[in-house]
Design a protein around this motif. Structure first.
Motif, PDB file in Angstrom:
ATOM      1  N   GLY A  63     -39.124 -46.258 -46.482  1.00 29.52           N
ATOM      2  CA  GLY A  63     -40.460 -45.807 -46.839  1.00 29.52           C
ATOM      3  C   GLY A  63     -40.360 -44.747 -47.901  1.00 29.52           C
ATOM      4  N   HIS A  64     -41.495 -44.318 -48.383  1.00 37.46           N
ATOM      5  CA  HIS A  64     -41.496 -43.402 -49.495  1.00 37.46           C
ATOM      6  C   HIS A  64     -42.452 -42.273 -49.240  1.00 37.46           C
ATOM      7  CE1 HIS A  64     -39.528 -46.296 -52.407  1.00 37.46           C
ATOM      8  NE2 HIS A  64     -39.578 -46.907 -51.248  1.00 37.46           N
ATOM      9  N   GLN A  65     -42.035 -41.075 -49.585  1.00 38.11           N
ATOM     10  CA  GLN A  65     -42.908 -39.938 -49.348  1.00 38.11           C
ATOM     11  C   GLN A  65     -43.984 -39.835 -50.398  1.00 38.11           C
ATOM     12  OE1 GLN A  65     -42.980 -37.927 -46.718  1.00 38.11           O
ATOM     13  NE2 GLN A  65     -41.528 -39.421 -45.974  1.00 38.11           N
ATOM     14  N   GLY A 103     -47.757 -46.431 -55.190  1.00 33.55           N
ATOM     15  CA  GLY A 103     -47.546 -45.567 -54.026  1.00 33.55           C
ATOM     16  C   GLY A 103     -48.253 -44.244 -54.228  1.00 33.55           C
ATOM     17  N   ALA A 104     -47.532 -43.160 -53.971  1.00 36.63           N
ATOM     18  CA  ALA A 104     -48.113 -41.828 -54.136  1.00 36.63           C
ATOM     19  C   ALA A 104     -47.988 -41.338 -55.570  1.00 36.63           C
ATOM     20  CB  ALA A 104     -47.418 -40.851 -53.208  1.00 36.63           C
ATOM     21  N   GLY A 105     -47.508 -42.202 -56.448  1.00 33.75           N
ATOM     22  CA  GLY A 105     -47.387 -41.813 -57.853  1.00 33.75           C
ATOM     23  C   GLY A 105     -46.208 -40.887 -58.111  1.00 33.75           C
ATOM     24  N   GLY A 106     -45.244 -40.873 -57.239  1.00 33.97           N
ATOM     25  CA  GLY A 106     -44.093 -39.984 -57.407  1.00 33.97           C
ATOM     26  C   GLY A 106     -43.289 -40.311 -58.655  1.00 33.97           C
ATOM     27  N   HIS A 107     -42.881 -41.571 -58.782  1.00 30.88           N
ATOM     28  CA  HIS A 107     -42.145 -41.952 -59.991  1.00 30.88           C
ATOM     29  C   HIS A 107     -43.061 -41.829 -61.205  1.00 30.88           C
ATOM     30  CE1 HIS A 107     -39.371 -44.156 -57.155  1.00 30.88           C
ATOM     31  NE2 HIS A 107     -38.491 -43.673 -57.995  1.00 30.88           N
ATOM     32  N   ALA A 108     -44.304 -42.282 -61.046  1.00 29.37           N
ATOM     33  CA  ALA A 108     -45.229 -42.297 -62.189  1.00 29.37           C
ATOM     34  C   ALA A 108     -45.432 -40.886 -62.742  1.00 29.37           C
ATOM     35  CB  ALA A 108     -46.561 -42.911 -61.763  1.00 29.37           C
ATOM     36  N   ILE A 124     -50.418 -50.238 -60.511  1.00 27.54           N
ATOM     37  CA  ILE A 124     -50.910 -51.268 -59.587  1.00 27.54           C
ATOM     38  C   ILE A 124     -50.510 -50.883 -58.166  1.00 27.54           C
ATOM     39  CG2 ILE A 124     -50.666 -53.689 -58.859  1.00 27.54           C
ATOM     40  CD1 ILE A 124     -50.050 -54.435 -61.747  1.00 27.54           C
ATOM     41  N   ASP A 125     -51.409 -51.041 -57.237  1.00 23.92           N
ATOM     42  CA  ASP A 125     -51.059 -51.001 -55.809  1.00 23.92           C
ATOM     43  C   ASP A 125     -52.162 -51.730 -55.068  1.00 23.92           C
ATOM     44  OD1 ASP A 125     -48.948 -48.864 -54.168  1.00 23.92           O
ATOM     45  OD2 ASP A 125     -50.344 -50.104 -53.038  1.00 23.92           O
ATOM     46  N   LEU A 126     -51.755 -52.397 -53.984  1.00 16.18           N
ATOM     47  CA  LEU A 126     -52.790 -53.105 -53.228  1.00 16.18           C
ATOM     48  C   LEU A 126     -53.368 -52.245 -52.119  1.00 16.18           C
ATOM     49  CD1 LEU A 126     -50.645 -53.787 -50.917  1.00 16.18           C
ATOM     50  CD2 LEU A 126     -50.513 -56.030 -51.973  1.00 16.18           C
ATOM     51  N   GLY A 156     -54.687 -54.155 -56.737  1.00 19.01           N
ATOM     52  CA  GLY A 156     -54.361 -55.581 -56.666  1.00 19.01           C
ATOM     53  C   GLY A 156     -52.898 -55.770 -56.356  1.00 19.01           C
ATOM     54  N   ASN A 157     -52.506 -57.028 -56.435  1.00 16.66           N
ATOM     55  CA  ASN A 157     -51.159 -57.411 -56.064  1.00 16.66           C
ATOM     56  C   ASN A 157     -50.324 -57.605 -57.325  1.00 16.66           C
ATOM     57  OD1 ASN A 157     -48.925 -58.997 -54.985  1.00 16.66           O
ATOM     58  ND2 ASN A 157     -50.224 -59.040 -53.172  1.00 16.66           N
ATOM     59  N   TYR A 158     -49.104 -57.112 -57.329  1.00 15.86           N
ATOM     60  CA  TYR A 158     -48.295 -57.303 -58.538  1.00 15.86           C
ATOM     61  C   TYR A 158     -47.984 -58.777 -58.799  1.00 15.86           C
ATOM     62  CZ  TYR A 158     -44.246 -56.681 -55.297  1.00 15.86           C
ATOM     63  OH  TYR A 158     -43.352 -56.749 -54.270  1.00 15.86           O
ATOM     64  N   ARG A 159     -48.176 -59.607 -57.779  1.00 22.15           N
ATOM     65  CA  ARG A 159     -48.048 -61.058 -58.005  1.00 22.15           C
ATOM     66  C   ARG A 159     -49.002 -61.496 -59.126  1.00 22.15           C
ATOM     67  NH1 ARG A 159     -51.016 -63.874 -53.409  1.00 22.15           N
ATOM     68  NH2 ARG A 159     -52.586 -62.681 -54.478  1.00 22.15           N
ATOM     69  N   MET A 180     -40.766 -51.423 -60.469  1.00 16.86           N
ATOM     70  CA  MET A 180     -41.151 -51.960 -59.157  1.00 16.86           C
ATOM     71  C   MET A 180     -40.267 -51.269 -58.122  1.00 16.86           C
ATOM     72  SD  MET A 180     -41.379 -55.957 -60.243  1.00 16.86           S
ATOM     73  CE  MET A 180     -42.498 -56.532 -59.021  1.00 16.86           C
ATOM     74  N   ASP A 181     -40.887 -50.468 -57.288  1.00 19.85           N
ATOM     75  CA  ASP A 181     -40.172 -49.732 -56.236  1.00 19.85           C
ATOM     76  C   ASP A 181     -40.638 -50.377 -54.930  1.00 19.85           C
ATOM     77  OD1 ASP A 181     -39.033 -47.819 -54.592  1.00 19.85           O
ATOM     78  OD2 ASP A 181     -40.545 -46.290 -55.030  1.00 19.85           O
ATOM     79  N   LEU A 182     -39.850 -51.337 -54.457  1.00 16.20           N
ATOM     80  CA  LEU A 182     -40.338 -52.254 -53.426  1.00 16.20           C
ATOM     81  C   LEU A 182     -40.421 -51.597 -52.043  1.00 16.20           C
ATOM     82  CD1 LEU A 182     -38.237 -55.312 -54.639  1.00 16.20           C
ATOM     83  CD2 LEU A 182     -40.596 -54.741 -55.240  1.00 16.20           C
ATOM     84  N   MET A 187     -46.554 -43.117 -46.632  1.00 13.41           N
ATOM     85  CA  MET A 187     -47.971 -42.996 -46.220  1.00 13.41           C
ATOM     86  C   MET A 187     -48.273 -44.119 -45.248  1.00 13.41           C
ATOM     87  SD  MET A 187     -50.207 -42.198 -49.583  1.00 13.41           S
ATOM     88  CE  MET A 187     -49.489 -43.431 -50.632  1.00 13.41           C
ATOM     89  N   GLN A 188     -47.718 -45.293 -45.557  1.00 11.38           N
ATOM     90  CA  GLN A 188     -47.970 -46.457 -44.693  1.00 11.38           C
ATOM     91  C   GLN A 188     -47.164 -46.347 -43.398  1.00 11.38           C
ATOM     92  OE1 GLN A 188     -46.878 -49.125 -47.867  1.00 11.38           O
ATOM     93  NE2 GLN A 188     -48.995 -49.564 -48.401  1.00 11.38           N
ATOM     94  N   VAL A 189     -45.884 -46.053 -43.517  1.00 10.65           N
ATOM     95  CA  VAL A 189     -45.025 -45.986 -42.319  1.00 10.65           C
ATOM     96  C   VAL A 189     -45.472 -44.866 -41.379  1.00 10.65           C
ATOM     97  CG1 VAL A 189     -42.671 -45.548 -41.510  1.00 10.65           C
ATOM     98  CG2 VAL A 189     -43.037 -46.943 -43.516  1.00 10.65           C
TER      99      VAL A 189
HETATM  100  C1  LIG Z   1     -42.239 -47.729 -51.958  1.00 13.71           C
HETATM  101  S1  LIG Z   1     -43.865 -47.442 -52.303  1.00 13.71           S
HETATM  102  C2  LIG Z   1     -43.853 -46.836 -53.952  1.00 13.71           C
HETATM  103  C3  LIG Z   1     -43.634 -45.349 -54.048  1.00 13.71           C
HETATM  104  C4  LIG Z   1     -43.757 -44.818 -55.450  1.00 13.71           C
HETATM  105  N1  LIG Z   1     -42.728 -45.313 -56.322  1.00 13.71           N
HETATM  106  C5  LIG Z   1     -43.763 -43.316 -55.449  1.00 13.71           C
HETATM  107  O1  LIG Z   1     -42.821 -42.717 -56.012  1.00 13.71           O
HETATM  108  O2  LIG Z   1     -44.672 -42.729 -54.877  1.00 13.71           O
HETATM  109  C6  LIG Z   1     -44.362 -49.081 -52.524  1.00 13.71           C
HETATM  110  C7  LIG Z   1     -45.832 -49.259 -52.807  1.00 13.71           C
HETATM  111  O3  LIG Z   1     -45.981 -50.580 -53.302  1.00 13.71           O
HETATM  112  C8  LIG Z   1     -47.143 -51.131 -52.760  1.00 13.71           C
HETATM  113  N2  LIG Z   1     -46.940 -52.581 -52.767  1.00 13.71           N
HETATM  114  C9  LIG Z   1     -46.089 -53.294 -52.014  1.00 13.71           C
HETATM  115  N3  LIG Z   1     -46.174 -54.586 -52.313  1.00 13.71           N
HETATM  116  C10 LIG Z   1     -47.099 -54.702 -53.297  1.00 13.71           C
HETATM  117  C11 LIG Z   1     -47.626 -55.790 -54.030  1.00 13.71           C
HETATM  118  N4  LIG Z   1     -47.215 -57.033 -53.808  1.00 13.71           N
HETATM  119  N5  LIG Z   1     -48.552 -55.544 -54.969  1.00 13.71           N
HETATM  120  C12 LIG Z   1     -48.968 -54.269 -55.209  1.00 13.71           C
HETATM  121  N6  LIG Z   1     -48.508 -53.182 -54.541  1.00 13.71           N
HETATM  122  C13 LIG Z   1     -47.582 -53.399 -53.595  1.00 13.71           C
HETATM  123  C14 LIG Z   1     -47.263 -50.542 -51.387  1.00 13.71           C
HETATM  124  O4  LIG Z   1     -48.605 -50.560 -50.955  1.00 13.71           O
HETATM  125  C15 LIG Z   1     -46.717 -49.135 -51.594  1.00 13.71           C
HETATM  126  O5  LIG Z   1     -47.750 -48.232 -51.862  1.00 13.71           O
END
Ligand SMILES: C[S@@+](CC[C@H](N)C(=O)[O-])C[C@H]1O[C@@H](n2cnc3c(N)ncnc32)[C@H](O)[C@@H]1O
Length: 408
Positions: A63-65, A103-108, A124-126, A156-159, A180-182, A187-189
């Motif tokens: 998970g990611h903080q 996610g929380a925009g940490g990398h961004a 993008i985030d769903l 939306g979905n990165y798909r 892509m940080d999968l 926040m979710q966990v």
């Molecule tokens: C590991 S976190 C990213 C953390 C982020 N890099 C940061 O530093 O805060 C992964 C994020 O990807 C999102 N996510 C996972 N699968 C996705 C998908 N198929 N499309 C869009 N977002 C997705 C999740 O909802 C989650 O918020």
């Protein structure tokens, strides 16, 4: 503690974090030695306590903080393999940057700081929570920009990244960098109601997109034993998949499985001691018996692998000439997809295609490989987090970073 401060102490590892944060212990992405230090720092910043989150070494999904920011829920934040990600993008003039997993925009946020030339950031985030947390943090990082940074958050979905980019402009923007940080975010966990964690009692939801149709509860209680067995075997890589699927079906015959703790009980004691992580990198520590089943359900509920497989070639296609794609994966199923997509884009055979290189039609095959080459591999082998990071952050232990560069 400000993100900038965390970043500054990051390269010195956990001891420096310890010194910086005082005598408490760190939160979830950190190992037990330091776990509560950040936790207290987080609570000071208004975050919920992050107790009992397992790490990959303990068997919990990575998970990611999330980061503290005015007007948004505050969490401590340490993006995984941040230094390596920044290094990967450092040589690129980053006018347009796309973070596919905001996610929380940490990398961004750190990318904004590292690339003053950035004019457009697309995220993008769903999960709508991600946008709510990330937006003010990114805006704060870009506050002094002139001209202003255009920030466009795409729910939306990165798909669907091709379509999502098409909604930004016509022609669609060509990012110079895509990340892509999968996996799931902390926040979710950390939110028990979302049902991702076997360490927290909550409803069996596991949807990253809260509006998606299929929840883990529905899947568990309606799919056949054979289907459950298949996902536990293929997505959980659980050797005892037959036993687990049988137990789940037996348990749901007594009463529907609705909560994470009911699921933990239904799985029971399967692997008392098994290797966590890949290749023993997590030290071969025993993992929780429900780990693989939770991973399997999460991947199935969110259809993670199919979405990734679709998104990777689209992301490569979307890149501007010379642009880079960086992907952080957390388990072998994801990494295999990334590796193969990168090999294909680089005009190299995937392991399954190796035999063709030596077969009777090898020249035709080599031509075909050359034809499909659109990128170079920046990383031939995946980069792994440094010892300092894995010591400080158990969840980073299973991370692998692969980077590719689009041809000019
Ligand atoms: C590991 S976190 C990213 C953390 C982020 N890099 C940061 O530093 O805060 C992964 C994020 O990807 C999102 N996510 C996972 N699968 C996705 C998908 N198929 N499309 C869009 N977002 C997705 C999740 O909802 C989650 O918020």
């Amino acid at each position: 503690m400000a993100l900038g401060q965390l970043r500054r102490v990051g390269s010195h590892g956990c001891r420096s974090l310890t010194a910086a944060l005082g005598s408490q212990r760190c939160v979830s992405r950190y190992g037990t030695k330091t776990r509560d230090r950040l936790s207290v720092a987080a609570r000071r910043a208004g975050a919920p306590p992050a107790s009992g989150i397992a790490t990959p070494a303990d068997g919990e999904a990575p998970g990611h903080q999330t980061g503290a920011s005015a007007g948004a829920p505050a969490y401590p934040h340490v993006p995984v393999m941040l230094r390596e990600v920044l290094d990967a993008f450092q040589p690129v003039a980053m006018h347009v940057y796309l973070d596919c997993t905001l996610g929380a925009g940490g990398h961004a946020t750190e990318m904004v700081t590292a690339h003053p030339e950035m004019r457009t950031l697309l995220g993008i985030d769903l999960d709508p929570t991600a946008h709510a947390v990330a937006e003010p943090r990114i805006r704060a990082a870009a506050a002094d920009r002139s001209p202003e940074l255009t920030l466009q958050l795409l729910r939306g979905n990165y798909r669907d990244l091709k379509r999502l980019l098409g909604t930004v402009s016509s022609p669609p923007p060509r990012p110079n960098g895509i990340l892509m940080d999968l996996g799931v975010s902390s926040m979710q966990v950390d939110t028990a109601e979302r049902g991702f964690s076997f360490m927290r009692d909550g409803p069996l939801d596991m949807r990253m997109d809260p509006t998606a149709a299929l929840s883990a509860e529905e899947l568990l209680n309606t799919w056949s034993e054979a289907e459950l067995g298949r996902i536990i075997r293929d997505y959980g890589e659980e050797k005892l998949w037959r036993v687990v699927a049988r137990r789940l079906v037996q348990a749901r015959e007594v009463e529907p499985i609705r909560t994470t703790q009911q699921l933990v009980k239904a799985v029971g004691q399967t692997q008392l001691v098994s290797k966590g992580g890949r290749g023993g990198r997590s030290g071969g520590k025993g993992i929780h018996p429900a780990t693989r089943t939770f991973q399997a359900l999460r991947i199935a509920v969110n259809d993670e692998l199919q979405k990734l497989e679709k998104a990777l070639p689209d992301a490569i296609e979307a890149l501007a000439p010379g642009g880079r794609l960086a992907v952080i994966s957390f388990h072998s199923l994801e990494d295999r997809l990334v590796k193969h997509a990168f090999l294909r884009a680089a005009g190299r055979p995937t392991p399954e295609e190796e035999s063709l290189v030596h077969g009777p039609d090898k020249f035709a095959y080599l031509d075909a490989l050359e034809q499909r080459k659109v990128a170079d591999l920046v990383t031939r082998k995946p980069l792994l987090p440094g010892e300092m990071e894995t010591e400080a952050n158990a969840r980073a232990r299973s991370a692998k970073l692969r980077v590719l560069q689009k041809l000019l």
